[in-house]
Write a protein that holds these residues in place. Structure first.
Motif, PDB file in Angstrom:
ATOM      1  N   GLN A 101       0.827  -1.204   0.000  1.00 51.27           N
ATOM      2  CA  GLN A 101       0.000   0.000   0.000  1.00 51.27           C
ATOM      3  C   GLN A 101       0.864   1.257   0.000  1.00 51.27           C
ATOM      4  N   LEU A 102       1.950   1.220   0.750  1.00 51.65           N
ATOM      5  CA  LEU A 102       2.848   2.364   0.817  1.00 51.65           C
ATOM      6  C   LEU A 102       3.501   2.620  -0.540  1.00 51.65           C
ATOM      7  N   MET A 103       3.906   1.560  -1.228  1.00 45.14           N
ATOM      8  CA  MET A 103       4.521   1.717  -2.546  1.00 45.14           C
ATOM      9  C   MET A 103       3.511   2.266  -3.557  1.00 45.14           C
ATOM     10  N   ARG A 104       2.257   1.830  -3.479  1.00 46.83           N
ATOM     11  CA  ARG A 104       1.232   2.369  -4.386  1.00 46.83           C
ATOM     12  C   ARG A 104       1.029   3.857  -4.144  1.00 46.83           C
ATOM     13  N   LEU A 105       1.008   4.249  -2.868  1.00 46.04           N
ATOM     14  CA  LEU A 105       0.884   5.666  -2.531  1.00 46.04           C
ATOM     15  C   LEU A 105       2.068   6.446  -3.095  1.00 46.04           C
ATOM     16  N   MET A 106       3.246   5.876  -2.984  1.00 47.39           N
ATOM     17  CA  MET A 106       4.454   6.514  -3.524  1.00 47.39           C
ATOM     18  C   MET A 106       4.279   6.781  -5.019  1.00 47.39           C
ATOM     19  N   GLY A 107       3.812   5.801  -5.752  1.00 51.19           N
ATOM     20  CA  GLY A 107       3.609   5.974  -7.189  1.00 51.19           C
ATOM     21  C   GLY A 107       2.637   7.084  -7.507  1.00 51.19           C
ATOM     22  N   ARG A 108       1.525   7.159  -6.755  1.00 53.54           N
ATOM     23  CA  ARG A 108       0.529   8.203  -7.021  1.00 53.54           C
ATOM     24  C   ARG A 108       1.091   9.591  -6.730  1.00 53.54           C
ATOM     25  N   ILE A 109       1.771   9.736  -5.596  1.00 53.43           N
ATOM     26  CA  ILE A 109       2.317  11.053  -5.229  1.00 53.43           C
ATOM     27  C   ILE A 109       3.385  11.496  -6.221  1.00 53.43           C
ATOM     28  N   PHE A 110       4.204  10.557  -6.678  1.00 55.45           N
ATOM     29  CA  PHE A 110       5.274  10.918  -7.602  1.00 55.45           C
ATOM     30  C   PHE A 110       4.790  11.058  -9.041  1.00 55.45           C
ATOM     31  N   SER A 111       3.495  10.804  -9.279  1.00 56.03           N
ATOM     32  CA  SER A 111       2.910  11.046 -10.599  1.00 56.03           C
ATOM     33  C   SER A 111       2.539  12.511 -10.796  1.00 56.03           C
ATOM     34  N   GLN A 112       2.682  13.334  -9.748  1.00 56.93           N
ATOM     35  CA  GLN A 112       2.319  14.740  -9.811  1.00 56.93           C
ATOM     36  C   GLN A 112       3.571  15.610  -9.868  1.00 56.93           C
ATOM     37  N   PRO A 113       3.621  16.596 -10.778  1.00 52.87           N
ATOM     38  CA  PRO A 113       4.803  17.463 -10.858  1.00 52.87           C
ATOM     39  C   PRO A 113       4.858  18.442  -9.693  1.00 52.87           C
TER      40      PRO A 113
END
Length: 466
Positions: A101-113
Motif C-alpha cells: 500500500q505504501l509503494m502504491r501511494l508513492m507511485g501516485r504522489i510521484f505522478s504529480q509534478p
C-alpha cells in the motif's frame, strides 16, 4: 550582485520537464514510531512538521525558488513567502497499512509534478502503517540536487542520534529578491567571467597535449554513443505516459561486498551486474530477443566531486553511457563484462572528461548546449534505462527519537524510458528502487523479484550463495 546560478546540468532537468516528463527525484523513508505515533496508529504530524522545518532551516536551498531570464540562464533566489505548510502534507494508508500500500501511494504522489512557483520540494507524512511505523515521502526537483547532494540534504535534515522532540526552526529573514534587470545583468557579468576563465583553461589544456587529446577523444566517444539509438526493447515505449508505479527491494550489503571482493570489482559493478541480470530475465520472459541485444545502454551519473574538488547542493555529475551485457547468459561473465565497461569509462575512453567538457561549455551562459545534446540523445533513444547508485549512511538515522529503518530512492523517467533504477545503501542494506510507467512496465513487482534472483545468481557465481 552575488547570484547563485543554476549550472548547465541543473538547467537540463529544468528545461526538459513538461507533460509526462517530471524531473523530480526523491526518497521513501520508513521510521519506527519513536514517540510520534500513538497506540491507535495516528501520527503527531504537527511535531514532525516542526522537526522537519528545524532541519530544513539549516539548508537555504529548501527556501529558494528559480527565476529564469530567457537566453541568459536561471538563478536561485529566496522565496519571501515561504511557508512550511506549502511543502509538508499529512496523509494515511488504511490501518494497518503494509508495504504494498505504501509503494502504491508513492507511485501516485510521484505522478504529480512539483509547483515551480514555490521551492522545488515536498514532503508527505504517512500514518497508518503496521507495527506503529510511519513514513516520509520526500520529493525534490533534480535541478535542485543530484543523488549525492540529496543524501547530504537529508543528512542535514535528520540526525545520527535520537534527538529532542522540542527542536524549533532557526530564525530566518529572506534576502530581497532582485528584479529581472538585476538578474540579467548579474548573469551577463557571470558569463563574461566564465568565458575568460574558460579561455585561460583552454590555453592551459593546449599547452598539455595529452590532456587536450583526452578531452577530444572523450568528446568523440560521448557524441558517438549519444547520437545513435541503443538496442530496442519492450521497456522503451514511443512515449512515456503520465502515471507512475513504484516498488523496491532490499539486498544484503555484506553479501554484496563479499561478492565484490571475490569477483574483483567494485560495489557499483555489483549493482550494475545485478540490474543487468534482472532486466535480462524480465525481458526474456516478455519475449524480447535478449540474445540479440548487443548494445543495451544505461545512463549512469558519475559524481565529479572527488575529481573536481566541488561540493554543496546542485548537480556535480557527468552523465555517461554504460554498455550493459544483456545478451550474456552467465552471471559471472556479465559481472566481468560490466567491470570491463566501467574500467574503460574511468581510465581509457575519457567519456567522463568529454561529458564534463560539454557541461563546462554549457556553463558559459546563453542557450544551454547540454540541454540540446541531451534532448537529441533522448529522442534518438541513446539509452534504455537510467541507473543510479548512491552510497548512503551506514549508521542509523533519526528524526526526533524515531529511527529510520529503510530508505527507497527514485530517479526520473526520460523520453522512451519505461523504468528507472535508483539504488541507495543504508545501514547494512542496498535498496533497489524501481520507478516505472505502468503502460510500459505493468508488473514492476515482477522486475523486483528478478532483481532478487539476479543477486542470488551473482552471489552463487562468487561462491557466496545461500
Amino acid at each position: 550582485m552575488d547570484i547563485e546560478k543554476l549550472s548547465a546540468t541543473d538547467r537540463v532537468f529544468f528545461d526538459i520537464e513538461g507533460g509526462a516528463l517530471m524531473m523530480h527525484i526523491g526518497a521513501l523513508m520508513v521510521f519506527e514510531g519513536g514517540g510520534l505515533v500513538s497506540p491507535d496508529g495516528s501520527l503527531d504530524a504537527a511535531t514532525l512538521t516542526r522537526l522537519l522545518e528545524a532541519g530544513v532551516s539549516q539548508v537555504p536551498r529548501f527556501r529558494q525558488v528559480v527565476r529564469e531570464v530567457a537566453g541568459l540562464g536561471a538563478v536561485w533566489v529566496d522565496d519571501e513567502r515561504f511557508r512550511i505548510e506549502h511543502h509538508v502534507s499529512h496523509t494515511a494508508v488504511p490501518h494497518p497499512g503494509d508495504d504494498a500500500q505504501l509503494m502504491r501511494l508513492m507511485g501516485r504522489i510521484f505522478s504529480q509534478p512539483l509547483d515551480r512557483r514555490h521551492p522545488l520540494w515536498e514532503a508527505s507524512l504517512v500514518e497508518g502503517l503496521s507495527g506503529g511505523r510511519f513514513a516520509i515521502l520526500f520529493k525534490l526537483h533534480h535541478a535542485m540536487v543530484d543523488g549525492v547532494a540529496g543524501i547530504g540534504l537529508l543528512a542535514s535534515v535528520f540526525r545520527t542520534e535520537p534527538g529532542d522532540l522540542s527542536l524549533s526552526p532557526a530564525a530566518w529573514s529572506p534576502r530581497h529578491a532582485p528584479n529581472t534587470l538585476q538578474i540579467a545583468t548579474a548573469l551577463a557579468s557571470d558569463s563574461a567571467r566564465s568565458v575568460a576563465h574558460a579561455l585561460h583553461d583552454l590555453r592551459g589544456s593546449l599547452g598539455h597535449g595529452a590532456q587536450a587529446k583526452d578531452i577530444a577523444g572523450g568528446l568523440v566517444h560521448t557524441l558517438r554513443d549519444g547520437l545513435r539509438p541503443a538496442s530496442p526493447s519492450s521497456i522503451n515505449p514511443a512515449e512515456v505516459g503520465p502515471h507512475r508505479t513504484y516498488t523496491s527491494t532490499r539486498l544484503d550489503l555484506a553479501r554484496a561486498k563479499e561478492a565484490r571482493k571475490a569477483l574483483g570489482g567494485t560495489l557499483n559493478d555489483v549493482a550494475l551486474a545485478v540490474v543487468t541480470g534482472a532486466l535480462r530475465r524480465y525481458l526474456a520472459r516478455r519475449g524480447d530477443p535478449v540474445e540479440a541485444m548487443k548494445d543495451f545502454r544505461a545512463l549512469v551519473p558519475v559524481d565529479l566531486r572527488p575529481r573536481m574538488g566541488e561540493d554543496g547542493v546542485g548537480n556535480h555529475i557527468s552523465l555517461v553511457l554504460v554498455h550493459l551485457p544483456l545478451s550474456e547468459p552467465d552471471a559471472r561473465a556479465r559481472f566481468e563484462a560490466v567491470h570491463r565497461a566501467c574500467e574503460h569509462l574511468k581510465h581509457d575512453s575519457h567519456e567522463i572528461e568529454g561529458a564534463a567538457f560539454i557541461e563546462r561549455v554549457g556553463d558559459l551562459g546563453g542557450p544551454n548546449v547540454v540541454t540540446a545534446v541531451f534532448r537529441i540523445a533522448s529522442m534518438l533513444r541513446a539509452f534504455n534505462v537510467t541507473i543510479t547508485n548512491v552510497p548512503g549512511p551506514q549508521v542509523p538515522i533519526y528524526v526526533g527519537r524515531s529511527r529510520m529503518t529503510e530508505i527507497h530512492a527514485v530517479v526520473p523517467l526520460f523520453t522512451h524510458q519505461g523504468v528507472g533504477v535508483a539504488i541507495v545503501s543504508y545501514d547494512g542494506g542496498m535498496y533497489v528502487g524501481l520507478y516505472a510507467d505502468p503502460d510500459a512496465v505493468p508488473d514492476v513487482e515482477a522486475l523486483a523479484a528478478d532483481v532478487q534472483q539476479s543477486f542470488e545468481d551473482l552471489c552463487a557465481a562468487a561462491g557466496h550463495g545461500r
